[in-house]
Each structure stands twice: as C-alpha cells, then as structure tokens.
Design a protein around this motif. Structure first.
Motif, PDB file in Angstrom:
ATOM      1  N   PRO A  11       4.636   6.735  -7.182  1.00 48.25           N
ATOM      2  CA  PRO A  11       3.521   5.814  -6.925  1.00 48.25           C
ATOM      3  C   PRO A  11       3.546   4.634  -7.906  1.00 48.25           C
ATOM      4  O   PRO A  11       4.123   4.738  -8.982  1.00 48.25           O
ATOM      5  N   ILE A  68      -6.704   3.880  -0.928  1.00 44.51           N
ATOM      6  CA  ILE A  68      -5.591   3.860  -1.890  1.00 44.51           C
ATOM      7  C   ILE A  68      -6.001   2.913  -3.006  1.00 44.51           C
ATOM      8  O   ILE A  68      -6.640   1.887  -2.749  1.00 44.51           O
ATOM      9  N   SER A  69      -5.618   3.252  -4.236  1.00 43.79           N
ATOM     10  CA  SER A  69      -5.863   2.273  -5.301  1.00 43.79           C
ATOM     11  C   SER A  69      -4.861   2.493  -6.424  1.00 43.79           C
ATOM     12  O   SER A  69      -4.470   3.630  -6.707  1.00 43.79           O
ATOM     13  N   LEU A  90      -6.627  -2.105   0.544  1.00 43.96           N
ATOM     14  CA  LEU A  90      -6.351  -0.782  -0.020  1.00 43.96           C
ATOM     15  C   LEU A  90      -7.573   0.130   0.114  1.00 43.96           C
ATOM     16  O   LEU A  90      -7.440   1.321   0.394  1.00 43.96           O
ATOM     17  N   LYS A 105      -7.863   1.983   3.179  1.00 42.26           N
ATOM     18  CA  LYS A 105      -6.904   3.075   3.303  1.00 42.26           C
ATOM     19  C   LYS A 105      -7.128   4.135   2.226  1.00 42.26           C
ATOM     20  O   LYS A 105      -6.350   5.059   2.095  1.00 42.26           O
ATOM     21  N   ALA A 114       0.833  -1.202   0.000  1.00 46.43           N
ATOM     22  CA  ALA A 114       0.000   0.000   0.000  1.00 46.43           C
ATOM     23  C   ALA A 114       0.864   1.247   0.000  1.00 46.43           C
ATOM     24  O   ALA A 114       0.593   2.222  -0.728  1.00 46.43           O
ATOM     25  N   LYS A 121       1.089   4.273  -2.914  1.00 49.76           N
ATOM     26  CA  LYS A 121       0.857   5.685  -2.559  1.00 49.76           C
ATOM     27  C   LYS A 121       2.075   6.547  -2.847  1.00 49.76           C
ATOM     28  O   LYS A 121       1.962   7.658  -3.363  1.00 49.76           O
TER      29      LYS A 121
END
Lengths: 421, 238
Positions: free
Chosen positions: B107, B130-131, B125, B128, B100, B104
């Motif tokens: 990136p 995040i992707s 993810l 959080k 992860a 981020k």
C-alpha cells in the motif's frame, strides 16, 4: 542465460532469504532449495502469468529492500484486468544504445521505457552532465519548449507520443536536431516510421520492447535500428534472460526454429539488487522467429506479432476495449445486437499517422442510419477514463468512427472482436 | 529588487546560454500554456531537502507522487526516496482509479500532490473508503489561497509546502509545523528574507546559476512566534 545460471536462480529463489513466492508456486517444502537437474526438470516448472501475479499481494512480490527497489510500475490495465503493481530496480544492460548515440546532450524522456532519473544515471555513468527534460504528454508543448532550451538532441517515449511531439518540435524548429529516438509500447507501423523519417530526418530510430512486469527490461534488445526494412523491429534476448516459445493454448514448448510462432516466455534476473526475478513468465506476446542463430548475437531473433489475448487494442491516448464496446452496443437494443467486430486501421494524414476505428455491427432494422449511429457510439465509447472516442476525434487523435454491417466484416472470425490492421 | 516580470525577461534572455550551462531546468510557470514559459535553471546538484525532512517526519516508506510531469521534479523526488528508503510510484493526476488502487494494494503511505488535486482525489478516495496515512501538499505561490481540503481527514498526517515556481520550494514545514495541520511555514533555508510593509523579498543565499536578488514574493507574510525548531514561523497575510 545458461542452464547452470537458471539452475542457480531456481535454487536461490526457492530458499531463504528469498521471499516464499516461488516455493509456494512450486510446492517446495522446508528450507532446502529446489534443485533442477536437466532441461526436463526446467520445463516442468509451472509457467507464471499475470493472473497469478494479481493474486499475490505486492508485499509478497518484492525481493529487494525499499532502499534498493527503485520505483513501482503499473501495468496499463488495458485488458480490463485489475492493474498490477510491479517493483523495479534500476535498468541494466542498456549499453547497446551507445552504438547509436552518445548521450552527451540532454534527452527528452517520458517515464517509459525508463524513468527520467534513470536517464540521468545513464548519462552520468558515461561521464556527462546528466540532463533530462521530462516529457509530459498532457503538456507536450511546454515539454518541447523546455527541450529546445535545454538543447536536447534525443528522446525516449511511447510510439504514440511521436505525432504529438513531432508537430511541436517542428513549431520550435528543433525536429532536425533530434539524432536518436527510442520508442516503446505499441509496435512501430510503416506509416509511423515514414512519419518519423520525414519529421526527424537525422534521427536513428531504436525500438524498445519492455513490459511493466519485467523488471530486467528490455525484454528484447533490438538487433538494429528501424530502417524501413521488414520486419521493422527485430530483437534478441539479453544475456541475463532466457527466452522460450510456447503454444499459448496448450502451454507446450515450441522449438525455436526459423519462422516458428508462439507466445514468448521469459526468465530474467538482472543480478543483485533485483526486486522481482522472473522464472518462466508468460509475456502474453506472440512472436515469430526471424533468425535461428543471428551472426551478431549468436542467439535466435524475433519480431513481435501482437498480443495473445486480443480483447483490446492500444491507440494513442487510450484503448479500444471489447467489453466497453459491448456495453455501448447494449444501449441500442432496437437497432443493433451486441455482436460486433472492431477493426483498427492506421492511415497517413497530413498531420501524421492517425487511427481509424471501423465498427461492424449486426443491424436489426434496414433503415438504420449507420453514420448517425457511429457518431452516437463514438460519443459514448470511452477509450480512457477521461476521454471518449469522439473527444479524441476533436483533439485530432483519431479519424471518425465508421460503422458498417457485420456481414461485410473483413475477418469473419467470431472469436476475435478487436482486430488490428 | 526584482519583480516577476523582470525575472522572466532575464530568464528569456538567458535561454541561449542554458544549453551550455550544467544545471537542472524547471519550468518558469505553473501554467504550461503560459506564452512566456521558459526554463528556470537551478543548481545541477540541487536536492529537495525540505521534501526529505517532510517524508522522514511522516515516516513515509512508500510514496505516490501525483504532480504534473512537466514540473521536472521526478529525479529530485526519486533521489529523496532512495535516501530515505521509500519506494516511489508516479501516478498521473488524471488517473484516480490507479492512484486509489495503489494506495490500497501496495500500500502507499504518503501521497504528494498539489493542494487543488488533493481536494478532488481525497473525495474520490472517501467514496471508496480508502485513505493514505499521510498527505504532502504543494501549494502554488501564485494561488489566491492555500486552503487545506476539508475532505482530508484530520486523522491523516498532513505536510505542506509552497513553491514559487514548479520545483522551487520557498515556504517549508518542519516536524512541529506538520503536527499543526495548518498553513504555517518557515522560509526555506535557501533564501534570506526581509519584510517591508506588506511586501516580502527573498534572496538566494548561495552562488547558483540564477540567484534571486531581492525578489518580491507574490504573497505577503507576517512573522509569528519562534518554532520549536528554532526558526521563525510565517503566516500568509490575506
């Protein structure tokens, strides 16, 4: 590296087309490169450390295009700091390995110290068919079986992988076939050396001293294989490096005299392409100078004493972290305080060297059963996101955690909570 | 015709020859604990061309691979990334926090992983926020189903492949099929194929160290229409 090369490196990295990273750190304005004139100017250059790198976005720390940058490494994050992602080009200056092995046959290799594809590149450069079996520590038996079938006669991996591989190689009956072992990560202890000598009697054992942040690894080239003679691992700088010694508290330079101890600072530039040239980077490693002027390499040699900031200790498959232990101890406020010392020992067992953690705690009651407390703490103490210390015991990685009163601690050094023996 | 058991017997019988044969070795099973695990020799200069096509179609400039190391796929993957100018990061599947963090902070643009791993990792993810921009999922040929995790956002690009054994793509996707976000494939150009009833057979088209000869796939395929790329689209028959 000579002063002229360092001078040229500083100038190159503080002018376009280099990214502005070093210009910002040195406060250089305009497009004119920074010109250092003498060693005094050099010593005035700020030291670079991991905390500084963590504050610089990855994209601003990459000096090579994606076509030239080979891969990304990550620092283990074992210190509790955020992980640091570091761009790397391919390793260079590794020809010294040829003194000890021919690399004609396949090698069993983990991603450290070198990526598997790099080992193929190395073999190919020697004119041999590149053949690497990737070592997967989660699937060690399968990896060793493939290594047997491939006919591997060498390996390159973390020191703590050795006991795991040793047992599987004995089962596959190929341990005596191994002629070269390259080990990285934690320092090789006497117990580990003797284990390797026993299981791999025909292998030359060569230490590798590197770091995720140092693209131009190894940081130190081994002066000789590990033979049992102390200090076990001795290194010297590559020609593409400049090594310095500093006082870790004050940052002051320490003269490179015989027996001098200090933190190793490295400047490293492998030549183009380079994803991240380093100028005066604090490795965080304490070293001691072994020879002032090694006859073979005409430079000073050193051995590694340990980390400067010891709030964690690596163990096979994980880390003993002081902040994690503090968190656990605070779950037992009626029995103990959160003051502690955590000592790490290595013992020789019939299954190879094993780690024993001994925890010294300040008890609040006299009738506490420390054995039960130790078992409870072990079941809660995470050594990595997927494993507690107790699970590591069940897996055969560690000996049981022992708990003793703090007034019997070996060091009495309150500022150090995690101590290696 | 060759069944899987026959193939395994041949591979085990060939073990003593492999050390002297210039070839690249892959494991013969996805299961590292398979008691009959042996090595599958592939051409030494084999290149993961389907992966290159996928990464180019996804416009991947940074790639994170979460495949088991014992698949022996690192070197071919690195070669692909060098060719397309994408920087590569290897993430242990167990270490989701690092994965992860990489997405981020680097990136990371494209994540390559097994479909099962993608299920758990995409959920992690999502918690959080995040992707990655794209996923490249590898399905196991012997898996009961090839599902796309619901947790993968439809907005993210998704490419898929089916490997017969680790590192052996047999069903691949082109740029057109990637856009469909579904389990439709082409048979890899490395194989000729035939469908007889509910059985599908493949044969290696090139003269390689261990060619497959009318090997029965562990799944059934049906032909669909022709793709924009000119190849026949295949779908699995459950």
């Amino acid at each position: 590296m000579t002063f002229e090369k360092l001078q040229s490196l500083v100038a190159r990295l503080t002018a376009p087309p280099a990214p502005p990273l070093y210009k910002k750190i040195y406060g250089v304005r305009g497009d004119q490169p920074l010109q250092i004139q003498n060693w005094g100017d050099w010593l005035k250059l700020p030291l670079l450390d991991k905390d500084m790198l963590l504050n610089i976005p990855f994209q601003e720390r990459i000096f090579a295009s994606a076509f030239k940058a080979d891969h990304i490494r990550v620092s283990s994050g074992t210190s509790g700091k955020l992980p640091l992602f570091c761009p790397r080009t391919y390793l260079r200056g590794m020809e010294y390995r040829l003194r000890y092995h021919d690399f004609k046959k396949p090698i069993l290799a983990f991603g450290v110290p070198a990526m598997p594809h790099w080992h193929e590149f190395f073999q190919h450069s020697l004119g041999y068919t590149p053949r690497v079996i990737v070592f997967d520590p989660k699937n060690a038996a399968a990896s060793v079986r493939l290594a047997r079938i491939a006919g591997a006669d060498s390996m390159s991996l973390f020191t703590f992988h050795i006991p795991l591989i040793g047992e599987y190689m004995r089962k596959e009956n190929i341990n005596e076939r191994i002629r070269f072992i390259e080990i990285a990560g934690e320092a090789c202890t006497r117990a580990m050396f003797e284990y390797m000598r026993n299981i791999f009697p025909n292998a030359i054992i060569l230490p590798f001293y590197g770091s995720s942040e140092v693209e131009d690894s190894p940081i130190g080239m081994p002066c000789h294989p590990i033979t049992g003679e102390k200090p076990l691992a001795v290194y010297h700088a590559k020609t593409s490096h400049y090594h310095e010694l500093i006082d870790p508290e004050s940052g002051a330079s320490i003269e490179s005299r015989l027996g001098a101890e200090g933190e190793l600072v490295i400047s490293a530039y492998p030549g183009e392409p380079s994803a991240f040239p380093l100028i005066r980077y604090r490795t965080g490693d304490m070293i001691r100078i072994v020879e002032e002027n090694c006859k073979k390499h005409s430079t000073w040699t050193f051995t590694i004493l340990g980390r400067v900031a010891m709030d964690f200790l690596k163990i096979p498959g994980g880390v003993l972290r002081a902040d994690e232990m503090e968190r656990i101890l605070r779950l037992f406020p009626n029995e103990i305080s959160d003051e502690f010392e955590l000592h790490r020992f290595e013992h020789t067992t019939s299954d190879g060297p094993k780690i024993e953690a001994v925890l010294y705690v300040r008890v609040r009651k006299n009738d506490i059963n420390l054995d039960k407390l130790a078992a409870k703490i072990a079941s809660l103490f995470r050594v990595n996101p997927q494993r507690t210390y107790a699970e590591g015991i069940i897996e055969g990685l560690y000996l049981p955690l022992a708990c003793r009163p703090l007034n019997s601690a070996a060091t009495g050094k309150k500022h150090k909570r995690v101590i290696a023996h | 015709m060759t069944t899987k058991n026959e193939l395994m017997e041949l591979l085990i019988a060939a073990e003593n020859e492999i050390a002297e044969t210039p070839c690249r070795l892959f494991p013969s099973s996805f299961n590292p604990n398979d008691p009959n695990l042996t090595a599958f020799p592939r051409p030494f200069d084999w290149q993961w061309n389907s992966c290159e096509r996928i990464l180019r179609a996804l416009d991947a400039h940074s790639v994170m691979a979460r495949l088991p190391l014992f698949w022996q796929i690192e070197s071919p993957l690195n070669a692909v990334c060098r060719k397309i100018g994408a920087i590569l990061f290897l993430n242990e599947p167990e270490n989701m926090p690092i994965g992860a963090a990489a997405i981020k902070s680097v990136p990371i643009h494209t994540v390559i992983c097994e479909a099962e791993d993608a299920r758990g990792f995409s959920l992690y993810l999502a918690e959080k926020n995040i992707s990655p921009s794209a996923w490249f999922l590898i399905h196991r040929g012997d898996a009961a189903e090839w599902n796309i995790p619901d947790s993968i956002d439809i907005a993210e690009s998704l490419a898929q492949e089916v490997h017969l054994f680790p590192g052996m793509p047999v069903l691949v996707q082109c740029a057109s099929l990637i856009k469909k976000h579904s389990a439709l494939f082409h048979i890899s150009e490395e194989y000729a194929w035939e469908i007889a009833g509910d059985k599908t057979y493949i044969s290696s088209v090139e003269n390689i160290p261990f060619p497959l000869v009318k090997f029965e796939l562990p799944f059934s395929l049906a032909c669909r229409e022709k793709c924009l790329c000119g190849k026949i689209i295949m779908a699995r028959i459950q």
